[in-house]
Scaffold this motif. Structure first.
Motif, PDB file in Angstrom:
ATOM      1  N   UNK A 494       0.807  -1.220   0.000  1.00  0.00           N
ATOM      2  CA  UNK A 494       0.000   0.000   0.000  1.00  0.00           C
ATOM      3  C   UNK A 494       0.836   1.265   0.000  1.00  0.00           C
ATOM      4  N   UNK A 495       1.883   1.291   0.813  1.00  0.00           N
ATOM      5  CA  UNK A 495       2.548   2.588   0.988  1.00  0.00           C
ATOM      6  C   UNK A 495       3.886   2.681   0.275  1.00  0.00           C
ATOM      7  N   UNK A 496       4.468   1.529  -0.160  1.00  0.00           N
ATOM      8  CA  UNK A 496       5.756   1.624  -0.868  1.00  0.00           C
ATOM      9  C   UNK A 496       5.619   1.226  -2.331  1.00  0.00           C
ATOM     10  N   UNK A 497       4.463   0.627  -2.689  1.00  0.00           N
ATOM     11  CA  UNK A 497       4.173   0.131  -4.043  1.00  0.00           C
ATOM     12  C   UNK A 497       5.119  -1.009  -4.435  1.00  0.00           C
ATOM     13  N   UNK A 498       5.726  -1.664  -3.442  1.00  0.00           N
ATOM     14  CA  UNK A 498       6.554  -2.845  -3.701  1.00  0.00           C
ATOM     15  C   UNK A 498       5.635  -4.076  -3.692  1.00  0.00           C
ATOM     16  N   UNK A 499       5.887  -4.984  -4.613  1.00  0.00           N
ATOM     17  CA  UNK A 499       5.070  -6.178  -4.680  1.00  0.00           C
ATOM     18  C   UNK A 499       5.406  -7.114  -3.521  1.00  0.00           C
ATOM     19  N   UNK A 500       4.470  -7.300  -2.617  1.00  0.00           N
ATOM     20  CA  UNK A 500       4.691  -8.190  -1.467  1.00  0.00           C
ATOM     21  C   UNK A 500       3.493  -9.127  -1.348  1.00  0.00           C
ATOM     22  N   UNK A 501       3.803 -10.423  -1.161  1.00  0.00           N
ATOM     23  CA  UNK A 501       2.714 -11.393  -1.078  1.00  0.00           C
ATOM     24  C   UNK A 501       2.861 -12.229   0.184  1.00  0.00           C
TER      25      UNK A 501
END
Ligand code: M6R
Length: 615
Positions: A494-501
């Motif tokens: 949400x806040x860094x726009x890094x893809x995290x799953x």
């Protein structure tokens, strides 16, 4: 998601509207606009992007603004038509004498637009909102009564709206109407306000009147009149807001998100206050109306929520099943509403929502009520639409949450689920009394343990610095902390726009392991003493064998971990079942510091809205 403020009174109208919009900024928006009545004219200013642009525009036009006496303002989150100055609100009718701001979606706007175009109306924008301006202007042309024109018009609208209208020929009078979108009136002395949410008003008045669906408010500086859709006057109660303006201040923190993360120990104390005060005594949930009789007939619990609230719901499922043995289903509201559900009168449906205004969850709750289910709402806004639908309520008492990324409301939701699960166990007698006492004791200790985490964030900050350039992350956990892994990954996205799953750690080898190499860090949650520790550790070894960088979030003091993992973030000792209330905090901080290092707009991430009031 969009925000409205209207004002009639003696103060500087532009300042009141700008400060109201500033206090709604957290909801997320892409453009802003204001219409003021000045020198007998309606003057409109609109800009793209942040409110500062509107402020600058107004400043640049200062010489043209003399003594405005009323006005309406809006921040827009685009749904119909791209973010642009033309699509920004307020919208006008063809002659420009009538102005409208609107939150929500008009579903039949195409059909209405065709009819209005055929009548000669000239449309300027691609929005659904503009039909309201032309519709009301058309009605006003016939009736010369703005209140009646709004009433006749809204009867033709399908969808959701909170709408405010002003007309050049009706000085210093605002008409507001709502259906499936919040709207309230702020009552003052020699001034009155109308807004889509309380933060817009709180600097000026705490006295509010909440509009119900299909009600219409007529607001002048000396009078507020509320009528129903048929024009009958409705006697409304003035409610006093519990919040102070200081709730909207960052209190020295760089961002609201950081302030709200740091508020969490006190938030837990607030949630526990009055509900758990003595481990020898049963939990008190005053507004939960589930007695032994209802429980006996209960055969299922369904929890419905979105986003972060959905992750709290997952932890809730784990807790309720573990403590009471009652079977629990968890479903995203947006899925629940489009399938044949098995909800019936012997189901307890729990709706979880920070805002209490999330459209999908409200629709789901309404559907559940139609099936005669008992509805329990867990929300931070006991004044919300959702709370008004509740048979039972657990208010979160987390205070207003300004940052779009939910943090303190999440922890308050978790604690509410602990209390509720214990409450069920106490009514059912499903757990050993000694065990329950220990859990209650540990619950009371949680704020102090979180204070310990917050007192030294150096490892989290250096981890954030070390990993801020990675483009992808995997978060893994098992058992109750799967919800934490999902929530931690959501915070980062949400806040860094890094893809995290987030994944259940045991699922790694069923597919995601194919992605692992030195570019894919794996963050794992390891709580010793529980049933999942060794298993997750094995999953981490498997990831290491594929060259993945490893981050551990753990309460283990085992030094061996420092050899296996690239970074070890340590938290205080905690029982596994209670650990999500602590493990979520370092993950919120990790997301925060990564976003901060990357220079992202932490409190107002792109494309997101604090409260998603459209489906
Ligand atoms: O107000 P709600 O809890 O119903 O909102 C649900 C989601 O929109 C919300 O949790 C969203 O995922 C937040 N941005 C989370 O940080």
């Amino acid at each position: 998601m969009c925000g409205i403020i209207g004002y009639v009174g003696y103060r500087d109208v532009v300042s009141v509207i700008l400060s109201g919009l500033t206090n709604l900024e957290y909801r997320g928006y892409d453009s802003a606009g204001i219409a003021i009545r000045d020198d007998g004219e309606i003057k409109i200013y609109k800009t793209l992007g942040k409110l500062i642009n509107l402020k600058n525009e107004l400043e640049a036009n200062r010489a043209q603004i003399h003594n405005p006496t009323s006005g309406i303002g809006h921040i827009r989150w685009a749904t119909h038509g791209s973010p642009s100055i033309i699509n920004a609100h307020p919208h006008t009718c063809t002659c420009g004498r009538l102005v409208v701001v609107h939150n929500g979606i008009i579903e039949n706007y195409k059909e209405l637009r065709e009819k209005l175009v055929a009548k000669g109306c000239k449309f300027k924008s691609q929005t659904d909102t503009e039909v309201i301006a032309h519709l009301v202007a058309d009605e006003f042309g016939q009736t010369k009564d703005l209140e009646l024109a709004v009433r006749n018009s809204v009867k033709k609208l399908q969808g959701a709206y909170a709408v405010c209208v002003m007309h050049k020929d009706v000085p210093d009078l605002i008409v507001g109407a709502r259906k499936h979108a919040p709207m309230l009136v702020g009552v003052g002395n020699g001034e009155n306000f109308i807004a889509s949410d309380t933060p817009a008003l709180i600097e000026y008045t705490k006295r509010t009147i909440y509009l119900e669906d299909n009600e219409i408010a007529v607001v002048t500086k000396d009078k507020v009149k509320i009528t129903d859709i048929n024009g009958n006057e409705v006697a409304k109660r003035i409610e006093v807001l519990p919040w102070e303006p200081v709730a909207l201040s960052k209190l020295g923190y760089k961002h609201f998100m950081l302030k709200e993360i740091h508020e969490q120990p006190d938030v837990i104390r607030n949630v526990l206050n009055g509900k758990l005060y003595d481990i020898e005594q049963p939990i008190i949930l005053g507004e939960v109306k589930l007695n032994k009789e209802i429980l006996k007939s209960l055969n299922k619990i369904q929890i419905i929520a979105c986003g972060t609230s959905l992750h709290a719901a997952l932890a809730g499922k784990y807790l309720i099943e573990d403590f009471s043995g009652i079977s629990v289903e968890v479903e995203a509201s947006s899925e629940y509403i489009y399938r044949k559900s098995t909800t019936d009168s012997s189901t307890l449906v729990i709706g979880v929502s920070q805002s209490g205004e999330t459209a999908d969850t409200i629709t789901a709750i309404k559907q559940a009520k139609e099936k005669n289910a008992h509805v329990l709402i867990i929300t931070n806004r006991p004044d919300s639409n959702m709370a008004r639908l509740a048979d039972s309520l657990i208010p979160l008492n987390a205070g207003i949450e300004v940052s779009v990324a939910a943090t303190k409301s999440y922890i308050a939701q978790l604690i509410s689920f602990y209390l509720f699960a214990i409450h069920l166990a106490e009514i059912k007698g499903s757990l050993d009394k000694g065990y329950l006492k220990n859990i209650k004791h540990e619950l009371i200790q949680l704020p102090t343990k979180i204070e310990e985490v917050l007192s030294d964030t150096s490892v989290i900050q250096s981890c954030a610095r070390k990993f801020s350039s990675y483009k992808n992350f995997i978060y893994i956990a098992r058992g109750i902390n799967l919800s934490t892994a999902l929530e931690g990954a959501l915070k980062l996205k949400e806040i860094s726009y890094i893809n995290a799953t987030g994944y259940a750690a045991g699922e790694l080898k069923h597919g995601p392991i194919a992605m692992l190499d030195e570019t894919m860090p794996v963050l794992s949650i390891l709580i010793p003493g529980g049933i999942t520790y060794e298993k997750v550790l094995s999953n981490c070894e498997e990831a290491k064998a594929r060259n993945a960088k490893l981050i551990a979030l753990t309460s283990s003091t085992d030094k061996k971990l420092d050899n296996i993992f690239d970074v070890v973030i340590r938290i205080p000792q905690v029982t596994e079942i209670l650990s999500p209330a602590i493990t979520c905090v370092p993950l919120q901080l990790l997301a925060y510091y990564i976003a901060e290092f990357l220079g992202k707009d932490v409190d107002q991430p792109r494309n997101l809205a604090k409260s998603v009031t459209v489906e």
